[in-house]
Design a protein around this motif. Structure first.
Motif, mmCIF file in Angstrom:
data_model
loop_
_atom_site.group_PDB
_atom_site.id
_atom_site.type_symbol
_atom_site.label_atom_id
_atom_site.label_comp_id
_atom_site.label_asym_id
_atom_site.label_seq_id
_atom_site.Cartn_x
_atom_site.Cartn_y
_atom_site.Cartn_z
ATOM 1 N N LEU A 30 0.847 -1.214 0.000
ATOM 2 C CA LEU A 30 0.000 0.000 0.000
ATOM 3 C C LEU A 30 0.876 1.254 0.000
ATOM 4 N N SER A 36 -4.875 -1.246 -4.631
ATOM 5 C CA SER A 36 -5.440 -2.117 -3.600
ATOM 6 C C SER A 36 -6.178 -3.314 -4.203
ATOM 7 N N LEU A 78 -7.162 -3.078 4.140
ATOM 8 C CA LEU A 78 -7.300 -2.853 2.699
ATOM 9 C C LEU A 78 -8.600 -2.137 2.316
ATOM 10 N N HIS A 81 -9.030 1.495 1.236
ATOM 11 C CA HIS A 81 -8.363 1.859 -0.015
ATOM 12 C C HIS A 81 -9.099 1.339 -1.240
#
Lengths: 216, 391
Positions: A30, A36, A78, A81
């Motif tokens: 990231l 992502s 995650l 994102h």
């Protein structure tokens, strides 16, 4: 390290269920602006590899649950994102444990396995009445209804749910998969389920297979 | 009729693969099942076990008859797996002091409680079924360090109030009932403090916590049992080792995890028992544990019960595969008891004659008797089974 190298390391680390290492790698990816949704796809590849090892008898429940926990934890990092358009849904599933039964470990594992394959899962929890299943099917219009029951004394609730669906003319709107320790294929056939299994991983594979057939 | 052998003598013969005058039979009914049977005509006065004990937990100087438990073993003629009584040594392996139970929420039909272990559970008001465990005391290393403070192995409250070396040696020398020591195994302990969902993957998500818990528990267990084991030694006929670490599709933990985290600690505990001439250690585990069998043997486990048929376990097959190695118990499919006489007879005929001949086996159902079994079917099962066991 290139994106490909990082992705390779992530799959390898995930396959070994190195929880902290996987989290670190995702953070690094990231930080280096790797998209992502690419990271998510890499994680999904890792989950497929875990599933294969489980089916071959190399991995057991401890590994499957360890991988599921790792996946869940990575998703927490995650998800912020992921843009909504990038979250692809393989299908919609309504899931719950039948009335009178409070077991949820198999159900929760099945849920994570489905989510890792891109399904949107609406989990109704435990002790769910046939009426509640019907209500949620009307509300969510799912592709799949997944019913869980652990005990021999509660497995007949699966039959009651399917009967309630038929009564409400909903049976043909969803695929039905039932699962749990006492469940047999024969029982599934008798009550009119589309699939009946004791194994969460095999159950998730069947749902993926159905989704692939719909996508054709 | 005069009995040729005592139950204890029969038990010892069976455990040594020798022939007793007749086989023993064991069951473990759920209370909910007994209550159903009372509604179906089981005479309550013959199953309500009353003990004479000091009233009000010792605060008044009077011995009173106390309703103790619902025990159907004498009525039907089986031995309970761990008979209620002093011959079954039950030491307190849980946190001391307990957490004081507290009602956190109450609705028309359910109660949410803080439980004595420090977790949270929800139960139905009028049910005897297992509650829903909503929260467990240990979620992190920090919680575990807190829990450890209540696990002092030297706390005298871990022993029965009537325990003295002299009294127990006399009792264990004289009794005609098989004597046992009840212990929770490593997976059972971890599951108890963390819950199955959190403990099963912890070997991967937090291996430091897993190591610390397993290592601590081995030392804790040895230090708790040291006094009674070193006092009674082989007067303890067997150890009931509760694990329940498998499901229908296989063990909850892999051989790799078992070998790394549990096996060295299991060996420590069984080594201590063996050193004191206690060799018969029987594991209570539902589900399909077969991939763990070589490691369990290496770890000192010598018997398996109740051998769940629905998980693919077949005692006849185990006997064929391993010969006279494992002591076995159970394995009569509980599901046939809901199907009727023919199914019950077939299941018993398929297993009992072979296993009776081979020895090292105590018949019984492959799980606690579930509440969907009628009294009528259980009576038929009991009579037919006993007829084949030379009762």
């Amino acid at each position: 390290m290139s994106q490909d190298q990082l992705a390779h390391r992530l799959v390898s680390s995930f396959e070994q269920i190195e929880y902290h290492q996987v989290k670190e790698l995702v953070k690094t990816m990231l930080d280096t602006n790797i998209p992502s949704d690419d990271i998510l796809r890499t994680m999904q590849k890792g989950m497929v590899a875990i599933g294969e090892k489980y089916e071959k008898g190399e991995y057991y429940l401890s590994e499957l649950m360890g991988a599921a926990e790792t996946f869940k934890s990575v998703m927490v990092d995650l998800t912020p994102h992921l843009s909504k358009k990038n979250i692809s849904h393989t299908g919609i599933v309504v899931l719950g444990t039948v009335k009178g039964d409070i077991h949820e470990i198999g159900k929760n594992l099945f849920k994570t396995l489905l989510q890792s394959s891109g399904f949107q899962v609406h989990d109704l929890g435990v002790d769910v009445s046939p009426e509640r299943f019907v209500e949620e099917i009307n509300k969510r219009n799912p592709d799949i209804l997944a019913i869980s029951s652990l005990l021999t004394t509660t497995m007949n609730q699966n039959d009651l749910v399917i009967k309630q669906l038929k009564k409400n003319r909903l049976r043909n709107r969803v695929k039905i998969i039932i699962g749990g320790n006492a469940i047999t294929e024969e029982f599934g056939r008798e009550i009119g389920a589309d699939a009946a299994l004791r194994d969460a991983m095999l159950g998730a594979n069947i749902c993926v297979k159905w989704a692939k057939e719909w996508a054709k | 009729m005069t009995e040729k052998m005592t139950t204890r003598e029969r038990f010892k013969k069976i455990m040594n693969f020798e022939k007793p005058d007749r086989l023993l039979w064991t069951e473990d009914p759920f209370e909910e099942t007994i209550i159903r049977w009372i509604h179906e005509g089981l005479p309550i006065d013959q199953v309500l076990q009353t003990d004479y004990d000091i009233g009000w937990n010792g605060s008044i100087y009077q011995v009173l008859p106390m309703p103790h438990t619902l025990d159907i073993s004498n009525y039907f003629g089986f031995i309970p797996i761990c008979p209620p009584g002093r011959e079954t040594i039950v030491l307190d392996l849980c946190p001391i002091p307990r957490h004081v139970p507290k009602i956190l929420k109450e609705t028309e039909d359910k109660i949410l409680l803080r439980d004595p272990l420090g977790g949270k559970l929800e139960h139905r008001k009028l049910d005897y079924t297992m509650p829903h465990f909503c929260e467990f005391p240990v979620k992190s290393m920090k919680d575990w360090q807190e829990t450890k403070k209540r696990l002092d192995p030297k706390d005298p409250r871990r022993y029965p109030k009537d325990y003295t070396r002299e009294q127990y040696i006399e009792l264990f020398d004289e009794t005609t009932t098989p004597t046992s020591l009840v212990l929770s195994g490593f997976y059972a302990f971890g599951r108890g403090v963390m819950g199955t969902a959190a403990f099963t993957p912890v070997f991967y998500t937090d291996p430091d916590l897993a190591y610390d818990m397993m290592n601590f528990y081995a030392d804790f267990l040895i230090n708790v049992i040291r006094e009674i084991v070193e006092t009674l030694k082989s007067r303890i006929d067997w150890v009931y080792w509760w694990e329940d670490m498998a499901c229908g599709t296989g063990p909850n933990i892999s051989p790799k995890v078992f070998k790394e985290f549990i096996l060295p600690n299991l060996k420590k505990v069984t080594g201590f028992l063996n050193k004191n001439n206690i060799d018969i250690i029987i594991m209570d585990c539902d589900g399909d544990f077969r991939p763990l069998l070589p490691l369990l043997w290496e770890g000192g486990i010598r018997g398996l019960w109740p051998l769940e048929v629905n998980a693919g376990i077949d005692a006849v097959e185990l006997r064929k595969q391993y010969g006279k190695k494992w002591r076995l118990g159970g394995n009569i499919d509980k599901r046939v008891l809901t199907e009727g006489k023919e199914a019950i007879k077939n299941e018993i005929d398929k297993k009992i004659p072979i296993l009776k001949e081979e020895g090292g086996y105590i018949p019984g159902l492959d799980h606690s008797i579930p509440p969907n079994v009628s009294l009528k079917n259980f009576e038929f099962y009991a009579e037919y089974l006993k007829s084949l066991l030379d009762y």
